[in-house]
Design an enzyme around this catalytic site. Structure first.
Site, PDB file in Angstrom:
ATOM      1  N   HIS A  40      40.695  42.790  50.849  1.00 13.29           N
ATOM      2  CA  HIS A  40      39.960  43.450  51.921  1.00 13.29           C
ATOM      3  C   HIS A  40      39.058  42.479  52.669  1.00 13.29           C
ATOM      4  O   HIS A  40      38.714  42.729  53.829  1.00 13.29           O
ATOM      5  CB  HIS A  40      39.153  44.622  51.353  1.00 13.29           C
ATOM      6  CG  HIS A  40      40.006  45.802  51.030  1.00 13.29           C
ATOM      7  ND1 HIS A  40      39.599  47.099  51.251  1.00 13.29           N
ATOM      8  CD2 HIS A  40      41.251  45.885  50.509  1.00 13.29           C
ATOM      9  CE1 HIS A  40      40.555  47.933  50.878  1.00 13.29           C
ATOM     10  NE2 HIS A  40      41.566  47.217  50.406  1.00 13.29           N
ATOM     11  N   HIS A  84      50.218  46.397  44.725  1.00 13.38           N
ATOM     12  CA  HIS A  84      50.210  47.667  44.004  1.00 13.38           C
ATOM     13  C   HIS A  84      50.879  47.563  42.637  1.00 13.38           C
ATOM     14  O   HIS A  84      51.040  48.583  41.956  1.00 13.38           O
ATOM     15  CB  HIS A  84      50.866  48.752  44.860  1.00 13.38           C
ATOM     16  CG  HIS A  84      50.045  49.147  46.036  1.00 13.38           C
ATOM     17  ND1 HIS A  84      50.375  50.173  46.894  1.00 13.38           N
ATOM     18  CD2 HIS A  84      48.863  48.654  46.513  1.00 13.38           C
ATOM     19  CE1 HIS A  84      49.457  50.284  47.836  1.00 13.38           C
ATOM     20  NE2 HIS A  84      48.524  49.366  47.632  1.00 13.38           N
TER      21      HIS A  84
END
Length: 745
Positions: free
Chosen positions: A90, A252
């Site tokens: 992020h 993920h």
């Protein structure tokens, strides 16, 4: 007497100028990150400090921290690796190609607005978990480097063969207050267009997100439509389909989403939290509020049966099961595998298992034909998948660092990537003072002052400090696609480049005939042309100046150009050249649609101060270096002469300015006595006389005693722009680089 506001019980609030006049052009971004803001002082050189860092010791400390769960914020699965990956992702993932802003290079995820984005809930905890490492290494290790290193080490610790890592990101100490984070007044309220029409320059569909809404567009759980948004958002970050699938499937493979209970128990963001929270936010008042009771995104799922180990389990599960819609405990749409056994481990209870679950954005990889083809190939070829993920991760976390010269440390990969704007190695001797004088003379014989200035600026001003891309080094202006940019006068550019090439060829052949191993690059010639033109224009104004020039630029080949990137960033505005492609888009009620706003935005990317921006505009105008060589803003009877006439005539009260078109983009100066139209200008020119701060600067340069000061200051600002991309100097002669780019030559 009653105090104001006493009847309503509300306290009166002191107002800022921006509260009273929100549409006033804000120049604050031209004053950010000044040396006085850095607590280490003006002499602090992070590159020098980080070269003394024992990075292996840092890596060891990070691996120790990752497996040491702390009571105040327990680690999922006993490993902080997934949290650190999310922090690094992020930090880097807010990068967008159109202006190079966002990204990880300056550690600005520590400040608003990014630390407060809903997509970044609880990353404040990840940063605090890294504090012991930052505390230990202090000035030798920036937060910016530490955050990306933590995510990269986490990947390695959990089984990824990483490509490498570069140090060299220097921290800022204040928020980025440019208004380019989004038009919304509230978080998670999409106002950026739809799907493929996502508004420039944004790389996320809503304020507060890194990319897209994981539930689907606007909360609609449609995987196919989600894929469209993902493709657009990742393309805005400079990622193709293969890199997108690799990043999502690789990222993920680890960790989980948190949505243990209702969102109503979630406290305010860090900046809005009470003072006793000490900069932490998102306090969750549901049960324990941490560990198994954590709220982050509102989804409650774990993607893989091996959430702290890299592999293809995520992809295997994605394609193995059919999926049905459900809602998380927080009420968010997510998907659960039909008829699947409970094979997913719990993050805290070793005796508990769960059925596989996915986000709408995950299912996009299965239901979009192109994504599915890539994902299935990765599933069938795990080694290829791992390599693709490692390369995409390196690009994600390094692409805003600039050319490879800016990479520091022993783990920098040997491979050079097209997105690093590579340049060939120089294999010849540099020109000397006598050669410089000769070449300047030749250039002035072949091209006009305004042409030499125009194309030097066109080349050098492509630089942007946000991601250290662009600039004159490489002479990419002669290559596709920059040679087709409208603002670069494509037809004339071809002829001008032929002149440069002729002078280069003749000079280099002459040196070879003399037995000299000396050559001049086209890039150096372009800069020299600007120097020669400015010196000649100053001479005509009665001043003798020498524009700083340091040889050493090289010429890129077409194979060195990331064509898709440079096609995407073709400018639609350049106030310095009085270019604005779409005047019909101007809305005076919204300053952010005006050419004067884009001027300030461009000046910020060029690291210019307010005075530097002002003198460069004035100088470019009197030198005649306008788009299409128009007379807009050329407020002088002596064009191509470096005078302060722009300021003198702009501030002359003998004239009254009137709008000349329905867009209020162009204007005319009418003589108050005769009614004669004397000058023409654009909004970019008039803002210098209209804006109080800019007018104050213009008044300095319009004074009778400021003629020489204007020339000297213009030369310094010009030299700064011409040398911003000289990272070969930054690497080998940092003091010279600082001097050239300080604007105080």
């Amino acid at each position: 007497m009653e105090k104001s506001g006493s009847k309503t019980g509300k306290k009166s609030r002191k107002r800022w100028i921006t509260d009273w006049w929100p549409n006033r052009l804000n120049l604050k971004i031209l004053r950010q990150n000044c040396p006085n803001q850095n607590p280490y002082g003006e002499d602090y050189d992070y590159a020098r400090e980080v070269e003394t860092l024992d990075i292996d010791a840092v890596i060891k400390d990070l691996k120790d921290i990752m497996k040491n769960s702390q009571d105040w914020w327990p680690a999922d699965f006993g490993h902080y690796g997934p949290l650190f990956i999310r922090l690094a992702w992020h930090s880097a993932g807010s990068y967008r190609i159109y202006d190079g802003r966002g990204g990880a290079r300056d550690g600005s995820i520590r400040f608003p607005p990014r630390i407060n984005w809903p997509d970044n809930v609880n990353l404040d905890k990840a940063i605090r978990l890294l504090w012991p490492v930052k505390k230990k290494y202090g000035r030798k290790l920036s937060w910016a480097d530490l955050i990306i290193l933590a995510g990269t080490v986490a990947l390695e610790d959990m089984g990824v063969k990483i490509l490498g890592f570069a140090l060299g990101r220097e921290d800022v100490f204040e928020p980025d207050e440019s208004p380019d984070w989004g038009p919304e007044e509230e978080m998670l309220t999409a106002k950026r267009g739809e799907k493929e029409k996502l508004e420039r320059p944004y790389a996320a569909t809503e304020m507060g997100l890194i990319y897209v809404n994981p539930e689907g567009p606007g909360g609609n759980p449609d995987p196919a439509e989600s894929a469209k948004e993902i493709r657009t958002a990742f393309a805005r970050m400079g990622m193709n389909d293969e890199e997108t699938v690799a990043l999502i499937a690789g990222g993920h493979a680890f960790g989980k989403c948190h949505g243990a209970g209702p969102a109503e128990y979630l406290g305010p963001d860090p900046s809005s939290s009470p003072i006793e929270m000490q900069g932490l936010g998102w306090k969750y008042e549901y049960k324990s509020g941490k560990g198994p009771d954590t709220y982050t995104s509102g989804f409650e799922l774990i993607w893989s049966p091996t959430p702290t180990k890299f592999g293809i389990q995520y992809l295997h599960i994605l394609f193995k099961y059919e999926w049905e819609l459900e809602k998380s405990p927080a009420g968010k749409y997510q998907w659960v595998a039909k008829d699947a056994p409970e094979i997913i481990p719990d993050a805290y209870d070793p005796n508990k298992k769960h059925r596989p679950r996915m986000l709408t954005a995950d299912l996009a990889l299965r239901f979009d034909p192109k994504y599915a083809e890539i994902a299935k190939r990765f599933l069938e070829n795990p080694e290829e998948f791992e390599k693709a993920f490692a390369r995409a991760w390196f690009k994600l976390t390094h692409r805003d660092m600039g050319p490879k010269e800016c990479y520091l440390g022993k783990y920098v990969p040997k491979e050079t990537f097209i997105w690093q704007d590579p340049l060939p190695e120089r294999d010849y001797e540099l020109i000397e003072e006598e050669d410089v004088r000769y070449l300047k003379k030749r250039l002035l014989e072949e091209l006009s002052v305004k042409q030499l200035v125009y194309y030097a600026w066109a080349s050098a001003s492509t630089y942007r400090n946000s991601d250290r891309k662009g600039g004159v080094n490489g002479a990419r202006i002669r290559l596709y696609p920059m040679n087709e940019w409208e603002v670069n006068h494509p037809e004339e550019l071809k002829k001008v480049v032929k002149v440069y090439e002729k002078i280069q060829r003749e000079f280099n052949e002459e040196q070879e005939a003399k037995g000299n191993d000396k050559k001049v690059s086209l890039a150096d010639l372009i800069v020299l042309g600007g120097c020669a033109a400015i010196e000649e224009a100053a001479r005509k104004a009665g001043f003798s100046v020498e524009v700083p020039f340091v040889a050493g630029r090289v010429d890129a080949l077409q194979e060195h150009v990331d064509a898709e990137f440079y096609k995407a960033i073709e400018p639609f505005a350049d106030g310095f050249r009085n270019y604005f492609r779409n005047p019909e888009s101007i809305d005076e009620a919204d300053v952010y649609t005006t050419p004067e706003y884009f001027l300030v935005d461009k000046a910020n990317l060029l690291t210019l101060t307010v005075p530097e921006m002002v003198v460069l505009i004035a100088g470019m105008r009197v030198l005649g270096a306008n788009y299409n060589y128009s007379d807009y803003g050329v407020l002088t009877d002596k064009p191509e002469t470096l005078t302060n006439d722009f300021f003198v005539n702009l501030l002359d009260m003998s004239y009254e300015w009137r709008a000349a078109d329905s867009y209020r983009y162009t204007f005319e100066a009418v003589d108050r006595k005769s009614g004669e139209v004397r000058w023409r200008a654009t909004r970019v020119d008039l803002i210098i006389g209209h804006h109080d701060e800019l007018r104050a600067v213009a008044e300095v340069y319009a004074c009778d005693d400021a003629k020489e000061k204007f020339v000297r200051d213009f030369v310094s600002a010009w030299a700064k722009v011409m040398h911003l991309d000289r990272f070969d100097l930054w690497r080998n002669n940092r003091e010279l680089y600082r001097k050239l780019t300080s604007g105080i030559m």
